[in-house]
Every structure is written in C-alpha cells, then in structure tokens.
Design an enzyme around this catalytic site. Structure first.
Site: not given
Ligand code: GLU
Length: 571
Positions: A389
C-alpha cells in the site's frame, strides 16, 4: 527533480526508544510556506510527479492523481491502477469530502467465494495468487471522479510524468529489488513482469538498473486519451475480465459487465474531535477512520502528554484503547451498501466515554468482542516490511488538501498482470468465513460488495480550525494504530512530523503484542508484563506513513523514516 519548497530532515531518525531515550531529535525541517504547494509520498519520483502538477498550477487533486499514477510505475509492489484507494479532500474552511475507490467483488462472488469445495475456508495462500482475490480495480474511476470535482489541469496532463517514467525508465531502488527478492515465488511469474524486472539470469535487475515498462506506458497513453472508459468499457474491459477469469479456479469469475458497472462512491466522512482538534477521514467500507477516532476518543481523559512517548504506562493505555476499538471493528464494520454500520453510535462521545471507562490504568482488562477468521488483523502475518500500500498527501497553494491511500493489498497484489500493471488481491480483505454461530459476518463476501479496509487517510484541523496535518499510512491492520500514534505524537507530545513517524509501533496482533524491534528495552517489557500484558513478539513492524504538518515555520513534508535507507538507487 528537486524543488525549493520541499525540505526534509536529512538524517534518518531512529525509532524512539521506549524508556531509554530522554532527548528527542532536533526539529530540522521547518520551511517557509510553499509557493505552489507541498507533497509527501513514499517515493521521491512520485513526489516529483505531484510537484510538477502543482508547478503548472494544478490543484492538490491533480497532484495526487499524478502521484497515484507514478507510484504504479516506481513502486509497483505497493499500489497502482490495478488496485483501489480512498481519497479525502479538505479545504481551509473545513469542508471535507471523501471518495471511495475500493475494489468490488464480481457478480459471480457468493459468500462461499473464499471456501473450498467442501465448504471450509480456503487458506490465504490458496486464494491470493488466483483470480479469486482480484476485485474490480477502483483507482481510475476514483481519479476520474476526483478530477471531475476538483481538477484544474486537463486529464491527459496528469499522465505525463507516469508515461515518461514508464517509457523512459526509472532507476531500480533497493526497496523494489528487495521486494522482488523477498517475493521471488510469484512477483515475476507473469511474462511481462519477468521481462521488465529481471535480467537474463532470471534474477531481479540490479539496484540502479533502468527499468522500462512499455506495456504500462501504452496503457497510460490509452487512458490519457480515452479517459476512464478506456479502462472500464469495450475491448479493454473484456481483456481485463478475460485475464482475471483465466486465473480463477472454475473459470466463473470477473466479467466485462462487472468492470463496466464499477463506480467510485462519495461517502460521508467520519469526523470527531480530540483535544479540540477536528479529525476527519474515510468511513466504511474502511474501518480505519472510525478506529482512529475511537482510539483517540477513549484516550482523551488521560494526561498522555505528562506520560510522554517513552512511558510503558502510555503504551499500556494505548494498547487497551486499541483493543477496544479493534474489537468493535471486527464485529460491526463492512461495506455500508450491504450491512448497516452503526457509525454514529461507534463515534458517539457518550459511547466512547463508556468504552474508555473499561480502560484500567493499572491492569490489562478483558475485551469482549471476537475476531472473525480471515479478517485483516488476523491475517497480518509475520512480514516485517509493509509492501502492499502507499499513502500520499498534498496541499496546494489555495489551501486545498488531499489525503489519498492507494493499494493493491499484498506485495505485488495477486501477482497477475494486465496492461503492464499488477492486479490487486483486495478480495482477501473479506472474511474467509461467511457466518459464525449462525450469524452472518459483516465482512463476508457478497456480489458487488467492497471488502473492509484498514486504510485511514485523514485530515487534522487545529483548534483554530486551520489544517494542521494531512496523514495516512500503509501496513494493513497496523494503519489505524500508526495514525493514532502519530497524531498523539504531534498533539500530546509536541513532536515534529519525523519524530511522530519514528515513534515505535506497539500493537496487539492476534494473540501477541507486537513490539517493534529495537524500541523496547527489557525493563519496559517487564513493566508492560506487570500491567498484565504478555506474549510479546519483538520484530520489525510493517509501518510506512506520510505526513504533511503545519509548523510555525511553514509546512513540513515527512515520509516514513524507516524507509529512508532503502530508497537509494546506487548499487
Ligand atoms: N488492503 C489493506 C486494507 O485495505 C491494506 C494493505 C496494506 O496496507 O498492507 O486495509
């Protein structure tokens, strides 16, 4: 492309030591007010893309979109147009608007989507690198909607830096190379990824190598000329759906109709106050904003400033507040188009006061709600470095702020590629278990639904109503904790942006208390133990945050200090 208005503390600030450090690093990054605006992103090349938009008179939104596109090129392991994101826009009058570009599950997805033929939940690794994990990407629709509302520059201009980076190339940095090595089993399984990122020996190219991505440049060119319909409609959508479906066990996966039906959604922002600061962020389907506001609200009655950042007593109170907030999120938060999320109730000051009363300063207390299997917190795993992210913050000269977190979920997302970019694995953010004790899980998979997120792009206004902080983070379930601790760092401890980011991460993960490596001397651990905590897991923390902060000397841009060394491109 260095610009005069961005200044950053040159030295890496080591994480503050729990109970060990008495003096804080000096504030070294105060700057004059930026003439065009200011940005903060995980990669300097992406920051330069945003700065180029601001220099041409673009708005904060224009700059944020250019950063999102550039990150697709230079930080492909973390985020991009194959994923989704959340966009928070605010101005100096305090008007806040939030847009939801979270991925959606295809129409074929039922609550059993993440279950095996015998009905038992798949393991994460059985789903992640297949079409089962891929949601309809939301970032291009989100960018188009944000641009429609707040853009000043022509849409095609926003693509120029990303096209140049993809076509002419950029230098491989240590972070990307390390990520390719760490994820060697899948990161370059796709033939395009192999061609782009590996050398003749099949190994990731050396640090400093120029990485060119012609397929991605061509995709950007199509999007720049054709707008979002070049992504969501016609032959493009059919080809994307075909790519995902071919990788979906059983072949019953994403369709062109799923892609054409995607919409970025405006959501009501969630706002609260903390020590007379107004704090706003993204509501459901993210749990992030609510969790940050709950943690802070529950802590407000304690004199945190008097305890200070090195006090195990502070970490005890913070841990207890985290546990309460995370218990609520596991039970209540999901896509508001599918489940009724009691947002007002969760943020009601009277409710927060009742929850806060459960915090015993002298002892760890039992916390009541359970955690559905497969929820992001439980799936946090043991990786030490955040890879999936990216957050970026922008302020323009008209005082408009954008806080945007963009993701493809895990490192390299699903590892499937299309059009030269990685496709997300966001659907693994759903609960793998659809029902518990006969009751449906709020975050179960459903057709067209958006998985719950932890992402928490936020804006903080000071007691005078002026923008104070534009903040967000990567790190899955750790995100709300990173944001809350940085806000406490600035508001309660009077830290600089870099110091606030350098605060150690102490957080309950599953049945352990994760203590960031190097941050807690044995004495601090025994004090936490005396307060009833145990099962410590001392390890590197998956943290990666960015802040823009107003200081008396001007706005300051800070990025995750733990990442500084790995951004180098010299072999
Ligand atoms: N997919 C995760 C979320 O939306 C974030 C992933 C990450 O920051 O590792 O919470």
């Amino acid at each position: 492309m260095a610009t005069p208005f961005r200044a950053r503390a040159a030295a890496l600030i080591a994480p503050l030591l729990l109970g060990a450090c008495t003096t804080l690093p000096a504030i070294s990054s105060a700057i004059a007010p930026p003439p065009a605006g200011i940005v903060s992103a995980a990669d300097p090349r992406a920051e330069a893309a945003g700065e180029a938009m601001l220099a041409q008179g673009g708005s904060a939104t224009d700059a944020a979109i250019a950063i999102m596109l550039a990150l697709t090129v230079v930080e492909p392991q973390s985020s991009g147009i194959g994923g989704g994101g959340f966009f928070v826009h605010g101005d100096e009058r305090g008007t806040v608007e939030t847009l939801d570009g979270r991925e959606t599950a295809p129409a074929a997805a039922s609550p059993q989507w993440l279950s095996g033929p015998d009905g038992s939940p798949l393991r994460f690794d059985q789903a992640v690198h297949t079409g089962l994990s891929v949601g309809v990407p939301g970032n291009i629709a989100l960018a188009a909607e944000a641009h429609r509302r707040h853009g000043k520059l022509p849409w095609a201009v926003l693509f120029e830096p990303a096209i140049a980076l993809a076509r002419d190339g950029f230098a491989m940095n240590q972070r990307l190379r390390a990520s390719l090595v760490a994820n060697a089993g899948f990161a370059t399984n796709d033939p395009v990824a192999r061609r782009v990122f590996t050398g003749p020996d099949g190994q990731p190219q050396a640090v400093g190598s120029i990485i060119r991505q012609p397929e991605l440049a061509a995709t950007f060119e199509r999007l720049a000329a054709g707008g979002p319909s070049a992504f969501y409609r016609g032959a493009e959508a059919t080809a994307l759906a075909e790519r995902v479906r071919a990788a979906t066990p059983g072949g019953n996966g994403m369709t062109a109709a799923d892609i054409a039906g995607y919409r970025a959604r405006e959501r009501a922002p969630v706002c609260g106050t903390y020590r007379r600061h107004r704090i706003c962020g993204m509501g459901p389907p993210s749990s992030g904003g609510i969790a940050v506001l709950q943690m802070l609200g529950q802590l407000e009655r304690f004199e945190l400033g008097a305890l200070g950042p090195q006090s195990p007593q502070f970490w005890h109170l913070f841990l207890e507040s985290q546990r309460l907030a995370y218990a609520d999120r596991e039970l209540y938060i999901g896509d508001p188009d599918f489940v009724s999320v009691p947002v007002a109730g969760l943020l009601d000051p009277a409710y927060l006061a009742r929850r806060s009363a459960l915090i015993d300063p002298a002892r760890r207390s039992p916390v009541s709600a359970g955690r559905p299997t497969g929820a992001p917190l439980a799936a946090l795993g043991t990786h030490g470095e955040e890879q999936g992210t990216s957050h970026f913050s922008v302020l323009d000269s008209a005082g408009r702020a954008v806080s945007y977190t963009s993701t493809i979920e895990s490192a390299f997302g699903s590892s499937l590629m299309h059009g030269g970019f990685y496709l997300n694995n966001e659907l693994t953010d759903f609960s793998f278990v659809a029902a518990r004790d006969g009751r449906p899980v709020a975050n179960r998979v459903e057709d067209g639904k958006r998985p719950r997120s932890s992402m928490a792009p936020m804006l903080v206004y000071d007691p005078q109503g002026r923008l104070l902080m534009i903040i967000g983070a990567a790190g899955g379930g750790t995100i709300p904790v990173q944001i809350a601790r940085s806000i406490i760092g600035v508001v309660d401890f009077g830290l600089s942006a870099e110091q606030a980011l350098a605060l150690p991460l102490v957080m309950e993960v599953g049945s352990t208390i994760m203590i960031e490596q190097g941050s807690a001397p044995a004495a601090a651990l025994s004090q936490l133990e005396a307060l009833g905590h145990g099962n410590f897991a001392v390890r590197a923390a998956p943290v990666k945050a960015n802040i823009l902060l107003r200081t008396p000397g001007g706005w300051v841009s800070a990025r995750e200090p733990r990442m500084a060394a790995s951004l180098g491109t010299t072999p």
